[in-house]
Design a protein around this motif. Structure first.
Motif, PDB file in Angstrom:
ATOM      1  N   ALA A 135       0.843  -1.193   0.000  1.00 12.25           N
ATOM      2  CA  ALA A 135       0.000   0.000   0.000  1.00 12.25           C
ATOM      3  C   ALA A 135       0.879   1.245   0.000  1.00 12.25           C
ATOM      4  CB  ALA A 135      -0.903   0.004   1.234  1.00 12.25           C
ATOM      5  N   ILE A 136       0.500   2.216  -0.814  1.00 13.05           N
ATOM      6  CA  ILE A 136       1.216   3.496  -0.857  1.00 13.05           C
ATOM      7  C   ILE A 136       0.178   4.567  -0.551  1.00 13.05           C
ATOM      8  CG2 ILE A 136       2.751   5.001  -2.184  1.00 13.05           C
ATOM      9  CD1 ILE A 136       3.237   2.645  -4.095  1.00 13.05           C
ATOM     10  N   PRO A 137       0.095   4.992   0.692  1.00 14.98           N
ATOM     11  CA  PRO A 137      -0.954   5.943   1.090  1.00 14.98           C
ATOM     12  C   PRO A 137      -0.885   7.250   0.298  1.00 14.98           C
ATOM     13  CG  PRO A 137       0.139   4.994   3.010  1.00 14.98           C
ATOM     14  CD  PRO A 137       0.950   4.604   1.823  1.00 14.98           C
ATOM     15  N   GLU A 138      -2.009   7.912   0.206  1.00 16.20           N
ATOM     16  CA  GLU A 138      -2.079   9.191  -0.494  1.00 16.20           C
ATOM     17  C   GLU A 138      -1.054  10.166   0.082  1.00 16.20           C
ATOM     18  OE1 GLU A 138      -5.366  12.692  -1.618  1.00 16.20           O
ATOM     19  OE2 GLU A 138      -5.968  10.873  -0.502  1.00 16.20           O
ATOM     20  N   GLY A 139      -0.310  10.826  -0.802  1.00 14.82           N
ATOM     21  CA  GLY A 139       0.708  11.781  -0.375  1.00 14.82           C
ATOM     22  C   GLY A 139       2.093  11.189  -0.227  1.00 14.82           C
ATOM     23  N   GLU A 140       2.198   9.857  -0.201  1.00 14.65           N
ATOM     24  CA  GLU A 140       3.511   9.217  -0.100  1.00 14.65           C
ATOM     25  C   GLU A 140       4.119   9.101  -1.497  1.00 14.65           C
ATOM     26  OE1 GLU A 140       5.308   4.835   1.096  1.00 14.65           O
ATOM     27  OE2 GLU A 140       3.647   5.646   2.301  1.00 14.65           O
ATOM     28  N   ILE A 174       9.272   8.876  -8.061  1.00 16.32           N
ATOM     29  CA  ILE A 174       8.884   9.047  -9.463  1.00 16.32           C
ATOM     30  C   ILE A 174       7.511   9.698  -9.587  1.00 16.32           C
ATOM     31  CG2 ILE A 174      10.273   7.095 -10.276  1.00 16.32           C
ATOM     32  CD1 ILE A 174       7.628   5.459 -10.410  1.00 16.32           C
ATOM     33  N   GLY A 175       6.864   9.947  -8.449  1.00 13.11           N
ATOM     34  CA  GLY A 175       5.556  10.571  -8.418  1.00 13.11           C
ATOM     35  C   GLY A 175       5.006  10.494  -7.008  1.00 13.11           C
ATOM     36  N   THR A 176       3.790  11.003  -6.844  1.00 17.62           N
ATOM     37  CA  THR A 176       3.144  11.015  -5.536  1.00 17.62           C
ATOM     38  C   THR A 176       1.842  10.241  -5.606  1.00 17.62           C
ATOM     39  OG1 THR A 176       4.115  13.156  -4.980  1.00 17.62           O
ATOM     40  CG2 THR A 176       2.174  12.480  -3.727  1.00 17.62           C
ATOM     41  N   SER A 177       1.658   9.356  -4.639  1.00 13.83           N
ATOM     42  CA  SER A 177       0.471   8.502  -4.627  1.00 13.83           C
ATOM     43  C   SER A 177      -0.802   9.313  -4.395  1.00 13.83           C
ATOM     44  CB  SER A 177       0.605   7.446  -3.524  1.00 13.83           C
ATOM     45  OG  SER A 177      -0.597   6.728  -3.366  1.00 13.83           O
ATOM     46  N   LYS A 178      -1.840   8.940  -5.133  1.00 13.43           N
ATOM     47  CA  LYS A 178      -3.177   9.463  -4.887  1.00 13.43           C
ATOM     48  C   LYS A 178      -3.986   8.468  -4.053  1.00 13.43           C
ATOM     49  CE  LYS A 178      -3.394  11.968  -9.314  1.00 13.43           C
ATOM     50  NZ  LYS A 178      -4.157  12.112 -10.604  1.00 13.43           N
ATOM     51  N   GLY A 179      -3.290   7.442  -3.576  1.00 13.38           N
ATOM     52  CA  GLY A 179      -3.929   6.360  -2.838  1.00 13.38           C
ATOM     53  C   GLY A 179      -3.826   5.082  -3.640  1.00 13.38           C
ATOM     54  N   VAL A 180      -2.773   4.291  -3.366  1.00  9.98           N
ATOM     55  CA  VAL A 180      -2.494   3.085  -4.150  1.00  9.98           C
ATOM     56  C   VAL A 180      -2.579   1.874  -3.240  1.00  9.98           C
ATOM     57  CG1 VAL A 180      -0.814   1.888  -5.605  1.00  9.98           C
ATOM     58  CG2 VAL A 180      -0.970   4.393  -5.697  1.00  9.98           C
ATOM     59  N   ASN A 230      -3.762   7.067 -10.439  1.00 17.36           N
ATOM     60  CA  ASN A 230      -3.464   6.911  -9.015  1.00 17.36           C
ATOM     61  C   ASN A 230      -2.091   7.457  -8.616  1.00 17.36           C
ATOM     62  OD1 ASN A 230      -1.791   4.936 -10.081  1.00 17.36           O
ATOM     63  ND2 ASN A 230      -2.891   3.211  -9.153  1.00 17.36           N
ATOM     64  N   MET A 231      -1.402   8.124  -9.556  1.00 12.81           N
ATOM     65  CA  MET A 231      -0.110   8.740  -9.228  1.00 12.81           C
ATOM     66  C   MET A 231       0.025  10.074  -9.952  1.00 12.81           C
ATOM     67  SD  MET A 231       3.831   7.461  -9.929  1.00 12.81           S
ATOM     68  CE  MET A 231       3.779   7.932 -11.669  1.00 12.81           C
ATOM     69  N   SER A 232       0.294  11.129  -9.195  1.00 14.65           N
ATOM     70  CA  SER A 232       0.575  12.424  -9.820  1.00 14.65           C
ATOM     71  C   SER A 232       2.061  12.490 -10.180  1.00 14.65           C
ATOM     72  CB  SER A 232       0.223  13.562  -8.869  1.00 14.65           C
ATOM     73  OG  SER A 232       1.201  13.676  -7.851  1.00 14.65           O
TER      74      SER A 232
END
Length: 522
Positions: A60-65, A74-80, A90-92
């Motif tokens: 799990a890659i929580p939002e903001g991680e 390589i980006g920021t999770s939107k909640g993975v 799901n990644m900005s």
């Protein structure tokens, strides 16, 4: 996350975790939805169909991680959630901007191979001390107004005057037509064009030169001659000059050009290959048509070859500054000192400002083919792209078509666009370029071999007539980066000696173009 089951396969059977710090893995084969893979003590069930080159979450890659590959964001999770396909949904693209630089930065010089153990090659020794790996007669139009005549001279000469059996030490007759030299503003447009043409004319891969100009353009023969004199670039080789207006037009200038080539061929042929140290070799590294495997196989393998060349006293040039973005802090931290590190940041910032003047942002660099192959944003592309430069320290930065002041690893200012950046590397002194590709490309160069290194075996098999080597065994797990890198280095030595031709040479790809810093026509 499920616990281990008998259905779970090792992660390596389906994907590659590039760095132990990564929270994603890159699929090396198609991974169907529902596949279970063993990740440490746990099992991850893949929730989406994942195509090769794309990635899925290992936890799990929580939002903001941060989402991480190569051990870097390589980006920021939107909640993975675990097992999810990493996509723009799901990644900005947001990553931290890292610009800290130790004011006392100092990286050690390479661990050089003892001279007695270094490789050699057979090359053409030039009066200026450089060594060519090819021996061309080059037709140089000083402006676009002479491009047609230059092509006519080269084409007719190669088919009617040049004979490999008669001139075994000559590679042929070639022109470098372009669309520059008049109808533009003064300043960098003219400076960059003159610098590039002059560099090609005096290049060690060139044995003789015919300059041809119209007569009234901004970059006529007189201007070119003055530039060569001002820059202290004597043409220590056979040279002829033709003015189209003075010769009476196209037919008269082509006739004079053919006469010049005919007289030049036996003189150029008199130069033969002689042993040369590998330290005389300069190699450009480039990529194009990249995919999600390029940064895992071809690029790091080429980086290993680059390291070997530098350790043996040679020079490596890397460009495509837009593809440094998101990874420039890694290159800056590898600089020989803080001043050089700051120069790395400055060249990237210059390009950002330059692109912004035309309403362009560097995030637009990845092509549709890149994205389809798994390179979702510029950061992923850049982190993989800089692997081509190996691990040695950065000795300095140079402008487009400018010569390095020493040996080792140098960064050249320039675009990612293949048709402009590849010629720039040659103009900066590279006698050959190794070009990695994951989607396939056919580009060559007018005077230098452009060797293609595939990232995967599927594409290599499909395009064998254009691709020289493959790093696909790294993805298949049957070869190491070190093994493939040393194979690439050995192949480069054979090409440099003329033992084999690059595929781009066999197919007569002779692309050439000059990068225009200011794309405004007047």
């Amino acid at each position: 996350m499920p616990t281990a089951t008998s259905q779970a396969a090792p992660l390596s059977a389906y994907a590659i975790q590039v760095d132990p710090r990564d929270n994603v893995a890159v699929a090396r084969v198609p991974v169907p939805r529902g596949t279970q893979v063993q990740v440490g003590p746990a099992v991850v069930e893949v929730l989406d169909d994942v195509t090769p080159g794309h990635r899925f979450a290992l936890r799990a890659i929580p939002e903001g991680e941060f989402v991480r590959q190569y051990g870097q964001p390589i980006g920021t999770s939107k909640g993975v959630v675990p097992g999810a396909l990493i996509a723009r949904a799901n990644m900005s693209n947001e990553v931290p901007v890292v610009r800290e630089l130790d004011p006392h930065l100092s990286n050690p010089a390479p661990d050089f191979v003892p001279e007695a153990q270094r490789a050699t090659f057979m090359g053409y020794h030039r009066p200026d001390g450089r060594v060519g790996i090819r021996n061309w007669v080059l037709i140089v139009p000083t402006s676009m107004c002479a491009a047609h005549e230059a092509v006519q001279i080269a084409t007719v000469a190669e088919f009617t005057l040049f004979d490999k059996a008669k001139y075994p030490n000559v590679d042929g007759v070639v022109a470098i037509p372009h669309n520059k030299g008049c109808g533009c503003s003064d300043g960098s447009n003219i400076e960059v064009m003159l610098r590039t043409l002059a560099a090609y004319a005096e290049h060690p891969n060139v044995g003789g030169v015919v300059f041809i100009g119209l007569g009234c353009e901004k970059t006529n023969l007189t201007v070119m001659e003055q530039y060569l004199s001002d820059q202290h670039r004597p043409m220590n080789k056979p040279v002829a000059r033709i003015g189209i207006q003075e010769a009476g037009g196209t037919q008269g200038s082509v006739k004079r050009g053919l006469e010049a080539v005919e007289a030049m061929l036996p003189v150029v042929n008199a130069i033969t290959r002689q042993p040369a140290p590998i330290s005389a070799l300069s190699m450009g590294v480039k990529c194009g048509g990249s995919d999600g495997f390029s940064g895992l196989s071809a690029n790091p393998a080429l980086g290993r070859a680059a390291d070997e060349l530098i350790r043996q006293g040679g020079t490596v040039l890397i460009t495509e500054v837009p593809e440094f973005c998101g990874a420039e802090h890694i290159l800056a931290s590898r600089a020989k000192d803080a001043e050089t590190g700051r120069a790395v940041y400055e060249m990237v910032d210059w390009y950002k400002d330059y692109a912004a003047k035309f309403g362009t942002v560097l995030n637009e660099n990845p092509s549709p083919g890149n994205v389809a192959g798994g390179l979702l944003n510029i950061t992923i592309k850049s982190l993989g792209a800089i692997a081509k430069a190996g691990t040695m320290r950065v000795e300095g930065v140079v402008g487009y078509a400018e010569q390095p002041t020493g040996r080792g690893l140098y960064l050249m200012q320039g675009p990612g666009y293949d048709q402009e950046s590849t010629p720039g590397l040659i103009a900066s002194g590279a006698q050959l370029v190794v070009f990695t590709t994951g989607r396939g490309t056919t580009i060559g160069n007018a005077i230098a071999p452009v060797l293609k290194l595939a990232s995967n075996n599927t594409m290599y098999e499909r395009m064998k007539s254009d691709i020289d080597l493959s790093a696909g065994d790294i993805i298949d797990g049957t070869a190491s980066i070190d093994q493939v890198g040393l194979d690439v280095f050995a192949y480069v030595c054979k090409v440099a000696s003329g033992e084999v031709l690059g595929k781009s040479e066999e197919t007569k790809h002779r692309e050439f173009q000059v990068w225009a810093e200011q794309s405004v026509s007047l």
